[in-house]
Design a protein around this motif. Sequence first.
Motif, PDB file in Angstrom:
ATOM      1  N   GLY A  58      -6.345   4.578   4.054  1.00 56.96           N
ATOM      2  CA  GLY A  58      -7.350   5.403   3.410  1.00 56.96           C
ATOM      3  C   GLY A  58      -7.624   5.034   1.968  1.00 56.96           C
ATOM      4  O   GLY A  58      -8.294   5.760   1.257  1.00 56.96           O
ATOM      5  N   GLY A  59      -7.121   3.918   1.527  1.00 57.18           N
ATOM      6  CA  GLY A  59      -7.335   3.517   0.141  1.00 57.18           C
ATOM      7  C   GLY A  59      -7.615   2.036   0.033  1.00 57.18           C
ATOM      8  O   GLY A  59      -7.982   1.374   0.991  1.00 57.18           O
ATOM      9  N   LEU A  60      -7.421   1.523  -1.153  1.00 59.81           N
ATOM     10  CA  LEU A  60      -7.593   0.102  -1.436  1.00 59.81           C
ATOM     11  C   LEU A  60      -6.218  -0.521  -1.662  1.00 59.81           C
ATOM     12  O   LEU A  60      -5.242   0.174  -1.912  1.00 59.81           O
ATOM     13  CB  LEU A  60      -8.429  -0.073  -2.710  1.00 59.81           C
ATOM     14  CG  LEU A  60      -9.834   0.496  -2.695  1.00 59.81           C
ATOM     15  CD1 LEU A  60     -10.430   0.444  -4.106  1.00 59.81           C
ATOM     16  CD2 LEU A  60     -10.706  -0.270  -1.724  1.00 59.81           C
ATOM     17  N   TRP A  61      -6.169  -1.828  -1.608  1.00 62.31           N
ATOM     18  CA  TRP A  61      -4.970  -2.567  -1.983  1.00 62.31           C
ATOM     19  C   TRP A  61      -5.141  -3.039  -3.422  1.00 62.31           C
ATOM     20  O   TRP A  61      -6.163  -3.618  -3.772  1.00 62.31           O
ATOM     21  CB  TRP A  61      -4.772  -3.776  -1.074  1.00 62.31           C
ATOM     22  CG  TRP A  61      -4.466  -3.448   0.346  1.00 62.31           C
ATOM     23  CD1 TRP A  61      -5.319  -3.533   1.408  1.00 62.31           C
ATOM     24  CD2 TRP A  61      -3.215  -2.996   0.865  1.00 62.31           C
ATOM     25  NE1 TRP A  61      -4.677  -3.158   2.551  1.00 62.31           N
ATOM     26  CE2 TRP A  61      -3.382  -2.830   2.258  1.00 62.31           C
ATOM     27  CE3 TRP A  61      -1.977  -2.712   0.301  1.00 62.31           C
ATOM     28  CZ2 TRP A  61      -2.352  -2.404   3.084  1.00 62.31           C
ATOM     29  CZ3 TRP A  61      -0.947  -2.283   1.128  1.00 62.31           C
ATOM     30  CH2 TRP A  61      -1.137  -2.138   2.507  1.00 62.31           C
ATOM     31  N   GLU A  96      -0.751  -0.051  -2.067  1.00 60.73           N
ATOM     32  CA  GLU A  96      -1.893   0.725  -1.603  1.00 60.73           C
ATOM     33  C   GLU A  96      -2.231   1.790  -2.645  1.00 60.73           C
ATOM     34  O   GLU A  96      -1.358   2.392  -3.241  1.00 60.73           O
ATOM     35  CB  GLU A  96      -1.552   1.388  -0.272  1.00 60.73           C
ATOM     36  CG  GLU A  96      -2.729   2.069   0.357  1.00 60.73           C
ATOM     37  CD  GLU A  96      -2.375   2.652   1.708  1.00 60.73           C
ATOM     38  OE1 GLU A  96      -3.206   2.551   2.607  1.00 60.73           O
ATOM     39  OE2 GLU A  96      -1.279   3.206   1.841  1.00 60.73           O
ATOM     40  N   THR A  97      -3.516   1.992  -2.869  1.00 58.41           N
ATOM     41  CA  THR A  97      -3.966   3.013  -3.819  1.00 58.41           C
ATOM     42  C   THR A  97      -4.784   4.047  -3.069  1.00 58.41           C
ATOM     43  O   THR A  97      -5.205   3.819  -1.925  1.00 58.41           O
ATOM     44  CB  THR A  97      -4.830   2.417  -4.945  1.00 58.41           C
ATOM     45  OG1 THR A  97      -6.081   2.040  -4.388  1.00 58.41           O
ATOM     46  CG2 THR A  97      -4.169   1.220  -5.598  1.00 58.41           C
ATOM     47  N   SER A  98      -5.072   5.125  -3.718  1.00 56.83           N
ATOM     48  CA  SER A  98      -5.907   6.159  -3.104  1.00 56.83           C
ATOM     49  C   SER A  98      -7.390   5.871  -3.291  1.00 56.83           C
ATOM     50  O   SER A  98      -8.224   6.623  -2.855  1.00 56.83           O
ATOM     51  CB  SER A  98      -5.576   7.518  -3.714  1.00 56.83           C
ATOM     52  OG  SER A  98      -5.854   7.486  -5.100  1.00 56.83           O
ATOM     53  N   GLY A  99      -7.704   4.775  -3.972  1.00 55.51           N
ATOM     54  CA  GLY A  99      -9.095   4.419  -4.221  1.00 55.51           C
ATOM     55  C   GLY A  99      -9.577   4.882  -5.581  1.00 55.51           C
ATOM     56  O   GLY A  99     -10.635   4.500  -6.031  1.00 55.51           O
ATOM     57  N   ASP A 100      -8.798   5.703  -6.266  1.00 57.21           N
ATOM     58  CA  ASP A 100      -9.195   6.197  -7.593  1.00 57.21           C
ATOM     59  C   ASP A 100      -8.338   5.578  -8.692  1.00 57.21           C
ATOM     60  O   ASP A 100      -8.214   6.131  -9.776  1.00 57.21           O
ATOM     61  CB  ASP A 100      -9.121   7.717  -7.655  1.00 57.21           C
ATOM     62  CG  ASP A 100      -7.719   8.249  -7.374  1.00 57.21           C
ATOM     63  OD1 ASP A 100      -6.774   7.435  -7.267  1.00 57.21           O
ATOM     64  OD2 ASP A 100      -7.578   9.469  -7.251  1.00 57.21           O
ATOM     65  N   GLY A 101      -7.727   4.416  -8.380  1.00 55.83           N
ATOM     66  CA  GLY A 101      -6.912   3.710  -9.370  1.00 55.83           C
ATOM     67  C   GLY A 101      -5.460   4.128  -9.376  1.00 55.83           C
ATOM     68  O   GLY A 101      -4.679   3.609 -10.125  1.00 55.83           O
ATOM     69  N   GLU A 102      -5.068   5.076  -8.516  1.00 58.55           N
ATOM     70  CA  GLU A 102      -3.673   5.548  -8.456  1.00 58.55           C
ATOM     71  C   GLU A 102      -2.769   4.524  -7.846  1.00 58.55           C
ATOM     72  O   GLU A 102      -3.070   3.898  -6.878  1.00 58.55           O
ATOM     73  CB  GLU A 102      -3.619   6.829  -7.637  1.00 58.55           C
ATOM     74  CG  GLU A 102      -2.234   7.412  -7.560  1.00 58.55           C
ATOM     75  CD  GLU A 102      -2.214   8.648  -6.696  1.00 58.55           C
ATOM     76  OE1 GLU A 102      -1.448   8.685  -5.729  1.00 58.55           O
ATOM     77  OE2 GLU A 102      -2.991   9.577  -6.986  1.00 58.55           O
TER      78      GLU A 102
END
Length: 102
Positions: A58-61, A96-102
């Motif tokens: 559900g996020g980005l790498w 893996e990130t949540s997509g918000d830079g986390e």
Amino acid sequence: GFKDIVWLRPDGAEMTERDWHDPESRAFACAFGERRRHLMMLNAGAGPVTFVVPAAQGGLWRAVLDTAAETGSAAHQMASGGAWTVEAESLVLFAETSGDGE
């Protein structure tokens, strides 16, 4: 869900017994972790290898280590299904990130 650890070929497919015994194979990846996944791509070959980035939960790498970079760090993000080139004799580690830079 995802397996705790999965070993991958550069094309993104899961490694098979045959892949492990291939004397020409010099690159592979593994995705691991329960709550937060990590992805490690390894290239022991003499030339660069392009990897397909597997699905995230559900996020980005986000690249956190690249041994080919002068400083060893990498501040890049990659979406699932994208391509990432690992330089010769190098390792890249993603978180893996949540997509918000986390």
